[in-house]
Scaffold this active site. Structure first.
Site, PDB file in Angstrom:
ATOM      1  N   SER A 118       0.863  -1.192   0.000  1.00 26.64           N
ATOM      2  CA  SER A 118       0.000   0.000   0.000  1.00 26.64           C
ATOM      3  C   SER A 118       0.894   1.234   0.000  1.00 26.64           C
ATOM      4  CB  SER A 118      -0.873   0.016   1.258  1.00 26.64           C
ATOM      5  OG  SER A 118      -1.523   1.274   1.382  1.00 26.64           O
ATOM      6  N   TYR A 129      -1.589  -0.652  10.397  1.00 23.30           N
ATOM      7  CA  TYR A 129      -1.691  -1.012   8.972  1.00 23.30           C
ATOM      8  C   TYR A 129      -0.458  -0.484   8.235  1.00 23.30           C
ATOM      9  CZ  TYR A 129      -3.708  -1.193   4.229  1.00 23.30           C
ATOM     10  OH  TYR A 129      -3.949  -1.438   2.895  1.00 23.30           O
TER      11      TYR A 129
END
Ligand code: NAD
Length: 266
Positions: A158, A171
């Site tokens: 990501s 995350y």
């Protein structure tokens, strides 16, 4: 993203680009993984979907006529069984998309909510899915790919792993970790005939996105765009590459860490 990176040519996908190949896609029951399974199947690959959500995985697999295996990507023994069965039943494992991932924020929460209360309760689980799932998948696939002398692994990381992600620090941590794993394991894998790269999506319109972002009309890429980029990266000659695909940048481009570390673009 402040640094534009350098654009590299990726191969175009053709009708039979993946014919006579076998691919495994984790998190294939939803979002980006489901789109990748659809696209690779269209292009001729014999796809196997892995997902912890049995109903979702079964539905996607039934819609494209591929195999579904229900397990948690943080389970190393399950990985070893899957790879052994794949070798025995299908003879090879050519492409591995390590795509399953979760955030630490509860579904339905707002990006404005304080993330601190969720860190300790969710920390281990997020790392298990987002990091163990990548390391275990890679290590389980490596022996068969090394024996074949070929194989291409693609991790869905990501942009949160490159820049900051204040709504979900855990995350972000997990995505930085897998980016680092890809970059640092690539030379050892290359010596075994295997390639590993990562795609870093920006915002993609899938259930992982908080509802308030969607309601706020934030631009999001369709998951099919990620699947297209992932097919190209899987087929490319790149190894150790960190590719970015986000709605606000080029469709897909390779992030240049060396220049980013050396200083800002001139
Ligand atoms: P999604 O929630 O639609 O899909 C994730 C899938 O992974 C689900 O089907 C889920 O059941 C599965 N999964 C979760 N935990 C699992 C486990 N332990 N074992 C097996 N399967 C498991 O989300 P998505 O957006 O398609 O996410 C796919 C990947 O893309 C993730 O790694 C995510 O972090 C990454 N990503 C998404 C975005 C985005 O904006 N959607 C942006 C950047 C990166």
């Amino acid at each position: 993203m402040a640094y534009d990176g350098e654009m590299f040519e990726l191969p175009e996908l053709e009708e039979k680009s993946f014919s006579e190949t076998v691919s495994i896609i984790t998190g294939g029951g939803s979002g980006i993984g489901a789109s990748v399974a659809v696209r690779l199947t269209e292009l001729g690959s014999q796809a196997i979907i892995v997902d912890i959500d049995e109903e979702a995985g079964k539905n996607v697999a039934a819609s494209i006529g591929c195999q579904f295996i229900n397990f948690d990507v943080a389970d190393l023994a399950a990985w070893e069984n899957l790879v052994a069965d794949t070798k025995e039943n299908l003879g090879s494992l050519d492409f591995l998309c390590l795509n399953a991932g979760i955030g630490s924020r509860p579904r339905g929460s707002s990006v404005e909510d304080d993330p601190i209360p969720w860190i300790l309760p969710n920390y281990k689980n997020v790392l298990a899915v987002n990091i163990d799932g990548v390391v275990y998948g890679t290590m389980a696939a490596l022996p068969i790919m090394e024996e074949q002398g070929s194989g291409s692994i693609l991790v869905t990381a990501s942009v949160a792993g490159i820049r900051t992600q204040p709504p979900d620090p855990i995350y972000a941590l997990s995505k930085s970790a897998v980016i680092s794993f890809v970059r640092s394991s690539a030379p050892a894998l290359e010596g075994r005939g295997v390639r590993i790269n990562a795609l870093c999506p920006g915002s993609v319109d899938t259930p992982i996105q908080p509802d308030d972002r969607r309601l706020a009309g934030r631009p999001m890429s369709p998951p099919e765009e990620m699947a297209e980029a992932m097919g190209k990266i899987l087929l490319s000659d790149d190894n150790g590459g960190i590719w970015i695909a986000s709605s606000s940048d080029f469709p897909v481009w390779r992030y240049d860490f060396a220049s980013a570390i050396d200083g800002p673009p001139k």
